[in-house]
Design an enzyme around this catalytic site. Sequence first.
Site, PDB file in Angstrom:
ATOM      1  N   ARG A  23     -11.805 -27.555 -33.400  1.00  9.75           N
ATOM      2  CA  ARG A  23     -12.204 -28.506 -32.590  1.00  9.75           C
ATOM      3  C   ARG A  23     -13.674 -28.137 -32.066  1.00  9.75           C
ATOM      4  NH1 ARG A  23      -7.646 -30.455 -28.215  1.00  9.75           N
ATOM      5  NH2 ARG A  23      -9.839 -30.703 -26.815  1.00  9.75           N
ATOM      6  N   ARG A  82     -14.736 -28.278 -19.388  1.00 10.98           N
ATOM      7  CA  ARG A  82     -13.606 -29.067 -19.447  1.00 10.98           C
ATOM      8  C   ARG A  82     -12.591 -28.578 -18.208  1.00 10.98           C
ATOM      9  NH1 ARG A  82     -12.067 -27.330 -25.063  1.00 10.98           N
ATOM     10  NH2 ARG A  82      -9.757 -28.491 -24.572  1.00 10.98           N
ATOM     11  N   ARG A  85      -7.969 -20.754 -31.977  1.00 14.89           N
ATOM     12  CA  ARG A  85      -6.920 -21.955 -32.491  1.00 14.89           C
ATOM     13  C   ARG A  85      -7.784 -22.797 -33.502  1.00 14.89           C
ATOM     14  NH1 ARG A  85      -5.555 -26.252 -27.710  1.00 14.89           N
ATOM     15  NH2 ARG A  85      -7.675 -26.984 -27.634  1.00 14.89           N
ATOM     16  N   LYS A 104      -0.620 -28.917 -24.043  1.00 13.51           N
ATOM     17  CA  LYS A 104      -0.086 -30.255 -23.883  1.00 13.51           C
ATOM     18  C   LYS A 104       0.513 -30.974 -25.420  1.00 13.51           C
ATOM     19  CE  LYS A 104      -3.490 -31.789 -21.466  1.00 13.51           C
ATOM     20  NZ  LYS A 104      -4.332 -30.735 -21.431  1.00 13.51           N
ATOM     21  N   ARG A 145      -6.289 -38.766 -16.122  1.00 17.66           N
ATOM     22  CA  ARG A 145      -7.083 -37.585 -15.846  1.00 17.66           C
ATOM     23  C   ARG A 145      -7.720 -37.753 -14.535  1.00 17.66           C
ATOM     24  NH1 ARG A 145      -7.313 -35.438 -21.266  1.00 17.66           N
ATOM     25  NH2 ARG A 145      -8.610 -33.447 -21.201  1.00 17.66           N
TER      26      ARG A 145
HETATM   27  P1  ADP Z   1      -7.691 -30.966 -23.524  1.00 16.34           P
HETATM   28  O1  ADP Z   1      -6.686 -31.587 -22.839  1.00 16.34           O
HETATM   29  O2  ADP Z   1      -7.397 -29.679 -24.147  1.00 16.34           O
HETATM   30  O3  ADP Z   1      -9.273 -31.006 -22.928  1.00 16.34           O
HETATM   31  P2  ADP Z   1      -7.815 -33.395 -24.858  1.00 16.34           P
HETATM   32  O4  ADP Z   1      -7.713 -33.643 -26.294  1.00 16.34           O
HETATM   33  O5  ADP Z   1      -6.622 -34.109 -23.958  1.00 16.34           O
HETATM   34  O6  ADP Z   1      -7.980 -31.928 -24.939  1.00 16.34           O
HETATM   35  O7  ADP Z   1      -9.151 -33.987 -24.409  1.00 16.34           O
HETATM   36  C1  ADP Z   1     -10.452 -33.612 -25.151  1.00 16.34           C
HETATM   37  C2  ADP Z   1     -11.583 -34.522 -24.397  1.00 16.34           C
HETATM   38  O8  ADP Z   1     -11.637 -36.077 -24.766  1.00 16.34           O
HETATM   39  C3  ADP Z   1     -11.752 -34.563 -22.812  1.00 16.34           C
HETATM   40  O9  ADP Z   1     -12.673 -33.238 -22.650  1.00 16.34           O
HETATM   41  C4  ADP Z   1     -12.588 -35.629 -22.719  1.00 16.34           C
HETATM   42  O10 ADP Z   1     -14.140 -35.714 -23.206  1.00 16.34           O
HETATM   43  C5  ADP Z   1     -11.969 -36.599 -23.370  1.00 16.34           C
HETATM   44  N1  ADP Z   1     -10.720 -37.372 -22.832  1.00 16.34           N
HETATM   45  C6  ADP Z   1      -9.339 -37.190 -23.159  1.00 16.34           C
HETATM   46  N2  ADP Z   1      -8.666 -37.966 -22.426  1.00 16.34           N
HETATM   47  C7  ADP Z   1      -9.549 -38.721 -21.611  1.00 16.34           C
HETATM   48  C8  ADP Z   1      -9.180 -39.515 -20.305  1.00 16.34           C
HETATM   49  N3  ADP Z   1      -7.987 -39.815 -20.078  1.00 16.34           N
HETATM   50  N4  ADP Z   1     -10.329 -39.952 -19.722  1.00 16.34           N
HETATM   51  C9  ADP Z   1     -11.462 -39.578 -20.167  1.00 16.34           C
HETATM   52  N5  ADP Z   1     -11.860 -38.866 -21.042  1.00 16.34           N
HETATM   53  C10 ADP Z   1     -10.986 -38.369 -21.784  1.00 16.34           C
END
Ligand code: ADP
Length: 209
Positions: free
Chosen positions: A152, A163, A122, A13, A88
């Site tokens: 990360r 996740r 990565r 994404k 989400r």
């Molecule tokens: P990925 O989609 O690969 O898990 P992101 O960088 O989008 O990576 O998200 C990393 C973490 O950030 C998630 O596992 C969650 O803990 C938090 N997070 C991101 N977006 C949200 C959201 N909209 N609501 C709640 N937590 C979020």
Amino acid sequence: MNIVLLGPPGSGKGTQSKKIAERYNLAHISTGDLLRDAVANNIDVGIDIKAYLDVGKLVPDEVISKLLQIRLSAEDVRNGYILDGYPRTLAQAYLLESFLRLDVVLLLDADYKYILNRITTRSVCSGCKATLSDSQLINNLCPICGSTTFKRSDDNEQTFSKRFQVYEELTTPLIDFYKTKGILKSVDGNGGVEEIFDKIKVILDGVTK
Ligand code: ADP
């Protein structure tokens, strides 16, 4: 044009959002990046964000809403934006509906095994924030801007499986939600970056016409 990019963790994404933002002159808003920046800059939001990220749990809505609100008040969102990682949950989708009209929701789908391999090999650039495959690094430095790179803290198998589970339970209901609204477009995310981007361009060029 306002876009939401949906997809499992590690489906690409962030990478595709950056390319979309550049081509269509949109602001890229990643809630994951907003959270990681808040941690890196020691911003006090009343909770320990890193503790949530490290175990793959969703951060409370109030915190996300606050960070998003600040980001949405910046100049660069005027021409539209691509939301990466938000909404989400259905609750977040309802909230988003109250203040934003979406043009398209892109679902970037990919298989568990494919993305597990991708996220465990990565790194992220500390300068330009690009996500890079470890094989691209030059002496552990970013091949694009030369900055140092890091892993990360949630890119390990255990956190990834959490996740993924959170995605399946809480985020996949959004697929039907947006399908019913007639704005969902699916893209196969099991491929190379440019191959996937070509498919996205066909969809988005159709939306902008
Ligand atoms: P990925 O989609 O690969 O898990 P992101 O960088 O989008 O990576 O998200 C990393 C973490 O950030 C998630 O596992 C969650 O803990 C938090 N997070 C991101 N977006 C949200 C959201 N909209 N609501 C709640 N937590 C979020």
